[in-house]
Design a protein around this motif. Structure first.
Motif, PDB file in Angstrom:
ATOM      1  N   THR A  87       0.652  -1.012  -0.308  1.00 43.40           N
ATOM      2  CA  THR A  87      -0.385   0.212   0.133  1.00 43.40           C
ATOM      3  C   THR A  87       0.801   1.191   0.091  1.00 43.40           C
ATOM      4  OG1 THR A  87       0.061   0.230   2.404  1.00 43.40           O
ATOM      5  CG2 THR A  87      -1.970  -1.191   1.336  1.00 43.40           C
ATOM      6  N   CYS A  88       2.594   1.207   0.403  1.00 40.91           N
ATOM      7  CA  CYS A  88       3.046   2.802   0.394  1.00 40.91           C
ATOM      8  C   CYS A  88       2.913   2.807  -1.155  1.00 40.91           C
ATOM      9  CB  CYS A  88       4.391   2.024   0.635  1.00 40.91           C
ATOM     10  SG  CYS A  88       5.867   3.641   0.796  1.00 40.91           S
ATOM     11  N   ARG A  89       3.121   4.152  -1.467  1.00 37.14           N
ATOM     12  CA  ARG A  89       3.129   4.841  -2.034  1.00 37.14           C
ATOM     13  C   ARG A  89       4.150   5.393  -2.834  1.00 37.14           C
ATOM     14  NH1 ARG A  89      -1.745   3.626  -5.351  1.00 37.14           N
ATOM     15  NH2 ARG A  89      -3.000   3.673  -4.130  1.00 37.14           N
ATOM     16  N   HIS A  90       5.000   6.028  -1.653  1.00 39.35           N
ATOM     17  CA  HIS A  90       6.880   6.700  -1.999  1.00 39.35           C
ATOM     18  C   HIS A  90       7.228   5.398  -2.638  1.00 39.35           C
ATOM     19  CE1 HIS A  90       4.990   9.027   0.877  1.00 39.35           C
ATOM     20  NE2 HIS A  90       4.598   8.084   1.991  1.00 39.35           N
ATOM     21  N   TRP A  91       8.516   6.639  -3.010  1.00 42.01           N
ATOM     22  CA  TRP A  91       9.701   5.766  -4.099  1.00 42.01           C
ATOM     23  C   TRP A  91      10.197   4.625  -3.448  1.00 42.01           C
ATOM     24  CZ3 TRP A  91      14.922   6.856  -2.675  1.00 42.01           C
ATOM     25  CH2 TRP A  91      15.139   7.693  -2.345  1.00 42.01           C
ATOM     26  N   TRP A  92      11.154   4.573  -2.018  1.00 38.81           N
ATOM     27  CA  TRP A  92      11.162   3.887  -1.222  1.00 38.81           C
ATOM     28  C   TRP A  92      11.047   2.902  -0.763  1.00 38.81           C
ATOM     29  CZ3 TRP A  92       9.085   3.727   3.189  1.00 38.81           C
ATOM     30  CH2 TRP A  92       8.933   5.106   3.803  1.00 38.81           C
TER      31      TRP A  92
END
Length: 177
Positions: A87-92
């Motif tokens: 569910t993470c939407r960050h680049w990392w």
């Protein structure tokens, strides 16, 4: 409204309701983790535990209750890490593969009856994964900062540019294999 506009409006509502359903399932799973953790208390304190799936014989721990307690200590963080990863939407978000691999190794170690020193040398198995993930994240970060210096883009715009956007969980899994 034309038929085409109504068709698009209907599709958007269906997609929106699916997002609400998926979000509700994920939120319910996260909220239920304390209850899932304490399920081990319903396991009897015997060496052999009869279940509908078969008989569990606790060799190493000597007690099925203790074995399920150890397993739940490993599975709950693994499930939460997997939810965070998908569910993470960050680049990392690729960095989350490292704790996922660690918790996976711990689950395997907890299930393996021949292991005498659990959690001792799992870092050795994580080194190849870390050797791939850390440089990848650094290269993405370096590329982002070089683009910041070259253009007048904000950090959010660059994160959006570098973000892979698979539509389903299965597509997200397939991008790694």
């Amino acid at each position: 409204m034309t038929k085409e506009n109504l068709k698009f409006q209907h599709t958007d509502k269906r997609g929106y309701s699916r997002k609400i359903l998926n979000g509700s399932i994920i939120a319910s799973l996260i909220a239920s983790t304390p209850f899932l953790f304490y399920l081990y208390e319903y396991v009897p304190s015997t060496e052999n535990w009869e279940t509908i799936f078969g008989t569990y014989h606790s060799n190493e721990y000597g007690d099925a209750n203790v074995a399920m307690w150890v397993l739940s200590m490993k599975i709950i963080p693994l499930v939460l890490s997997l939810i965070w990863f998908f569910t993470c939407r960050h680049w990392w978000y690729h960095v989350l593969i490292i704790p996922i691999a660690m918790f996976s190794f711990q689950c395997i170690g907890a299930l393996n009856d021949d292991v005498r020193f659990m959690d001792e040398f799992h870092i050795v198995y994580l080194l190849p994964i870390m050797a791939i993930i850390f440089p990848s994240i650094y290269l993405i970060r370096a590329k982002m900062f070089s683009k910041i210096n070259d253009a007048d883009k904000t950090m959010e715009e660059l994160e959006e540019e570098f973000m892979l956007k698979p539509k389903t969980v299965w597509e997200k899994v397939k991008q790694y294999f």
